[in-house]
Motif scaffolding. Structure first.
Motif, PDB file in Angstrom:
ATOM      1  N   LEU A 177      13.560   2.618 -52.351  1.00 13.02           N
ATOM      2  CA  LEU A 177      13.491   3.241 -50.943  1.00 13.02           C
ATOM      3  C   LEU A 177      12.511   4.443 -50.937  1.00 13.02           C
ATOM      4  O   LEU A 177      11.571   4.565 -50.195  1.00 13.02           O
ATOM      5  N   SER A 178      12.852   5.052 -51.909  1.00 13.92           N
ATOM      6  CA  SER A 178      12.299   6.484 -52.215  1.00 13.92           C
ATOM      7  C   SER A 178      10.855   6.278 -52.615  1.00 13.92           C
ATOM      8  O   SER A 178       9.936   7.038 -52.031  1.00 13.92           O
ATOM      9  N   ALA A 179      10.401   5.261 -53.266  1.00 12.28           N
ATOM     10  CA  ALA A 179       9.177   5.209 -53.802  1.00 12.28           C
ATOM     11  C   ALA A 179       8.348   4.451 -52.948  1.00 12.28           C
ATOM     12  O   ALA A 179       7.226   5.109 -52.614  1.00 12.28           O
ATOM     13  N   ARG A 180       8.830   3.781 -51.818  1.00 19.47           N
ATOM     14  CA  ARG A 180       8.115   3.106 -50.861  1.00 19.47           C
ATOM     15  C   ARG A 180       7.697   4.247 -49.729  1.00 19.47           C
ATOM     16  O   ARG A 180       6.930   4.303 -49.378  1.00 19.47           O
ATOM     17  N   LEU A 181       8.820   5.113 -49.548  1.00 20.84           N
ATOM     18  CA  LEU A 181       8.515   6.225 -48.486  1.00 20.84           C
ATOM     19  C   LEU A 181       7.409   7.335 -49.224  1.00 20.84           C
ATOM     20  O   LEU A 181       6.534   7.508 -48.311  1.00 20.84           O
ATOM     21  N   GLU A 182       7.667   7.331 -50.456  1.00 19.92           N
ATOM     22  CA  GLU A 182       6.459   8.385 -50.907  1.00 19.92           C
ATOM     23  C   GLU A 182       5.051   7.668 -50.868  1.00 19.92           C
ATOM     24  O   GLU A 182       4.150   8.253 -50.370  1.00 19.92           O
ATOM     25  N   GLN A 183       5.136   6.388 -51.093  1.00 20.96           N
ATOM     26  CA  GLN A 183       3.824   5.644 -50.860  1.00 20.96           C
ATOM     27  C   GLN A 183       3.267   5.651 -49.407  1.00 20.96           C
ATOM     28  O   GLN A 183       2.017   5.809 -49.284  1.00 20.96           O
ATOM     29  N   LEU A 184       4.262   5.467 -48.295  1.00 16.83           N
ATOM     30  CA  LEU A 184       3.844   5.730 -47.046  1.00 16.83           C
ATOM     31  C   LEU A 184       3.415   6.959 -46.699  1.00 16.83           C
ATOM     32  O   LEU A 184       2.437   7.109 -46.002  1.00 16.83           O
ATOM     33  N   ARG A 185       4.048   7.821 -47.181  1.00 15.48           N
ATOM     34  CA  ARG A 185       3.540   9.363 -47.050  1.00 15.48           C
ATOM     35  C   ARG A 185       2.249   9.641 -47.486  1.00 15.48           C
ATOM     36  O   ARG A 185       1.500  10.528 -47.226  1.00 15.48           O
ATOM     37  N   ASN A 186       1.908   9.032 -48.688  1.00 20.16           N
ATOM     38  CA  ASN A 186       0.550   9.051 -49.392  1.00 20.16           C
ATOM     39  C   ASN A 186      -0.453   8.288 -48.841  1.00 20.16           C
ATOM     40  O   ASN A 186      -1.584   8.211 -49.233  1.00 20.16           O
ATOM     41  N   GLY A 187      -0.273   7.673 -47.513  1.00 20.76           N
ATOM     42  CA  GLY A 187      -1.344   6.930 -46.783  1.00 20.76           C
ATOM     43  C   GLY A 187      -1.129   5.450 -46.861  1.00 20.76           C
ATOM     44  O   GLY A 187      -2.064   4.806 -46.447  1.00 20.76           O
ATOM     45  N   ALA A 188      -0.216   4.803 -47.907  1.00 19.79           N
ATOM     46  CA  ALA A 188      -0.089   3.574 -47.756  1.00 19.79           C
ATOM     47  C   ALA A 188       0.334   3.041 -46.032  1.00 19.79           C
ATOM     48  O   ALA A 188       0.889   3.890 -45.575  1.00 19.79           O
ATOM     49  N   GLU A 189       0.105   1.847 -45.893  1.00 21.59           N
ATOM     50  CA  GLU A 189       0.445   1.127 -44.505  1.00 21.59           C
ATOM     51  C   GLU A 189       1.263   0.034 -44.677  1.00 21.59           C
ATOM     52  O   GLU A 189       1.347  -0.652 -45.996  1.00 21.59           O
ATOM     53  N   PRO A 190       2.210  -0.220 -43.700  1.00 16.06           N
ATOM     54  CA  PRO A 190       2.838  -1.185 -43.745  1.00 16.06           C
ATOM     55  C   PRO A 190       2.309  -2.515 -43.762  1.00 16.06           C
ATOM     56  O   PRO A 190       1.050  -2.438 -43.083  1.00 16.06           O
ATOM     57  N   THR A 191       2.520  -3.682 -44.671  1.00 13.34           N
ATOM     58  CA  THR A 191       2.040  -4.820 -44.900  1.00 13.34           C
ATOM     59  C   THR A 191       2.431  -5.665 -43.740  1.00 13.34           C
ATOM     60  O   THR A 191       3.579  -5.635 -43.239  1.00 13.34           O
ATOM     61  N   ALA A 192       1.794  -6.809 -43.630  1.00 12.90           N
ATOM     62  CA  ALA A 192       2.257  -7.870 -42.535  1.00 12.90           C
ATOM     63  C   ALA A 192       3.399  -8.503 -43.069  1.00 12.90           C
ATOM     64  O   ALA A 192       3.483  -8.705 -44.620  1.00 12.90           O
ATOM     65  N   GLY A 193       4.300  -8.985 -42.382  1.00 17.13           N
ATOM     66  CA  GLY A 193       5.180  -9.716 -42.847  1.00 17.13           C
ATOM     67  C   GLY A 193       6.550  -9.623 -41.906  1.00 17.13           C
ATOM     68  O   GLY A 193       6.457  -8.868 -40.934  1.00 17.13           O
ATOM     69  N   ASP A 194       7.494 -10.494 -41.987  1.00 22.86           N
ATOM     70  CA  ASP A 194       8.629 -10.446 -40.919  1.00 22.86           C
ATOM     71  C   ASP A 194       9.915  -9.984 -41.808  1.00 22.86           C
ATOM     72  O   ASP A 194      10.304 -10.791 -42.478  1.00 22.86           O
ATOM     73  N   PRO A 195      10.128  -9.036 -41.573  1.00 21.50           N
ATOM     74  CA  PRO A 195      11.544  -8.551 -42.158  1.00 21.50           C
ATOM     75  C   PRO A 195      12.779  -9.242 -41.967  1.00 21.50           C
ATOM     76  O   PRO A 195      13.920  -9.255 -42.703  1.00 21.50           O
ATOM     77  N   SER A 196      12.697 -10.252 -40.877  1.00 23.09           N
ATOM     78  CA  SER A 196      13.770 -10.953 -40.477  1.00 23.09           C
ATOM     79  C   SER A 196      13.756 -12.474 -41.027  1.00 23.09           C
ATOM     80  O   SER A 196      14.389 -13.272 -40.626  1.00 23.09           O
ATOM     81  N   GLY A 197      12.545 -12.523 -41.580  1.00 24.09           N
ATOM     82  CA  GLY A 197      12.436 -13.793 -42.309  1.00 24.09           C
ATOM     83  C   GLY A 197      13.100 -14.403 -43.278  1.00 24.09           C
ATOM     84  O   GLY A 197      13.860 -13.593 -43.817  1.00 24.09           O
ATOM     85  N   LEU A 198      12.707 -15.437 -43.865  1.00 25.32           N
ATOM     86  CA  LEU A 198      13.464 -16.037 -44.822  1.00 25.32           C
ATOM     87  C   LEU A 198      13.479 -15.415 -46.081  1.00 25.32           C
ATOM     88  O   LEU A 198      12.297 -14.774 -46.682  1.00 25.32           O
ATOM     89  N   ARG A 199      14.672 -15.027 -46.738  1.00 19.95           N
ATOM     90  CA  ARG A 199      14.682 -14.419 -47.839  1.00 19.95           C
ATOM     91  C   ARG A 199      14.492 -14.991 -48.947  1.00 19.95           C
ATOM     92  O   ARG A 199      14.842 -16.431 -49.060  1.00 19.95           O
ATOM     93  N   PRO A 200      13.791 -14.589 -49.929  1.00 27.57           N
ATOM     94  CA  PRO A 200      13.514 -15.471 -51.146  1.00 27.57           C
ATOM     95  C   PRO A 200      14.770 -16.032 -51.665  1.00 27.57           C
ATOM     96  O   PRO A 200      14.770 -17.323 -52.178  1.00 27.57           O
TER      97      PRO A 200
END
Length: 116
Positions: free
Chosen positions: A54-77
């Motif tokens: 979670l910390s790594a993803r938050l850092e990526q978002l703060r550095n300009g990364a954008e959320p990708t398409a996807g459904d967080p409630s979708g089927l889990r692997p």
């Protein structure tokens, strides 16, 4: 930031998610949503690997990364896996092997000298 309730988390059943699927599922979340999960994790689960993801993803978002398409409630692997079973079929399994009751296949047992 107030402590989020389980019902308010951006990922359904977050507390039951295996760590293996967490990294791909948080990619669709905004930085506020990731912060919410990170705060919840620190207050409840305290799982170091989850906090790191979670910390790594938050850092990526703060550095300009954008959320990708996807459904967080979708089927889990982890739900898509076949339940149990073996990939071995009778066609591909080894032939049964029953060693003799004495000795080995290469060294047969020898009768004792005083018995015939």
């Amino acid at each position: 930031m107030s402590h989020p309730r389980r019902d308010d988390l951006p990922l359904p059943d977050y507390d039951q998610l295996p760590l293996g699927s967490l990294e791909s599922r948080v990619r669709s979340l905004t930085s506020d949503q990731v912060e919410t999960l990170l705060e919840h994790e620190k207050d409840h689960g305290r799982r170091a690997p989850a906090t790191q993801v979670l910390s790594a993803r938050l850092e990526q978002l703060r550095n300009g990364a954008e959320p990708t398409a996807g459904d967080p409630s979708g089927l889990r692997p982890e739900q898509g896996r076949a339940a149990g079973g073996s990939p071995v079929s009778p066609r591909t399994s080894a032939q049964p092997y029953n060693p003799p009751p004495h000795g080995t296949p290469d060294q047969r047992g020898k009768p004792k000298g005083d018995r015939f």
